[in-house]
Enzyme design. Structure first.
Site, short mmCIF file in Angstrom:
data_model
loop_
_atom_site.label_atom_id
_atom_site.label_comp_id
_atom_site.label_asym_id
_atom_site.label_seq_id
_atom_site.Cartn_x
_atom_site.Cartn_y
_atom_site.Cartn_z
N MET A 142 10.91 -10.01 -0.56
CA MET A 142 11.86 -8.89 -0.64
C MET A 142 12.41 -8.50 0.72
SD MET A 142 12.72 -7.90 -3.65
CE MET A 142 13.43 -6.27 -3.39
N HIS A 154 7.59 -7.65 -12.63
CA HIS A 154 7.77 -7.66 -11.18
C HIS A 154 8.44 -8.96 -10.71
CE1 HIS A 154 6.92 -6.60 -7.02
NE2 HIS A 154 6.37 -7.80 -6.85
#
Length: 155
Positions: free
Chosen positions: A58, A88
């Site tokens: 990320m 997720h």
């Protein structure tokens, strides 16, 4: 096999400045991806490479964005996201893919996408450029980014 039909890309990247941004999760796989990227940089003649490690996938887009804005010719982003039992996986994969695509389109700086999005660690090992791997996605990400710089310069 996902690599079936892939082109052989050999491009001269002499004089290019690159940033290699690599996530830290899954050390064995990441070490394989980074090693493959280093081999590809050497093969393509790119010797000015800054390596930056980030915590996870990320974080790749923000560092790629800053590198593109800093005047580097190309960015290579490496990471691995392994599916788990929650949504997720989808959020991370979508966020990283959209983020890195946005960096390339917004800045005009090619971003080599070397983020493995896999169901199992075994699938990641097969793509990580490790001994016995069937693919080397770290090298492919470098080759694609270098070739894109050359293509853009021809415009």
């Amino acid at each position: 096999m996902s690599g079936e039909g892939a082109p052989q890309v050999v491009t001269d990247g002499t004089g290019l400045r690159a940033v290699l941004v690599a996530a830290s999760w899954h050390t064995e796989i990441m070490d394989g991806l980074v090693a493959g990227a280093r081999r590809a940089f050497e093969r393509t003649g790119v010797t000015d490479v800054t390596e930056i490690r980030v915590p996870g996938s990320m974080e790749l887009p923000v560092v790629a964005s800053r590198a593109a804005q800093a005047g580097f010719d190309l960015v290579v982003a490496l990471g691995v996201v392994v599916r788990g039992g929650t949504p997720h996986f989808e959020y991370v994969c979508q966020g990283v893919t959209a983020g890195l695509t946005d960096v390339a389109v917004r800045t005009g700086v090619p971003v080599g996408f070397g983020v493995l999005t896999v169901d199992t660690v075994e699938q990641a090992r097969a793509r990580a450029g490790l001994p016995g791997s069937s693919e080397d996605k770290g090298a492919e990400a470098v080759e694609a980014a270098v070739a894109t710089v050359v293509a853009l310069r021809a415009l």
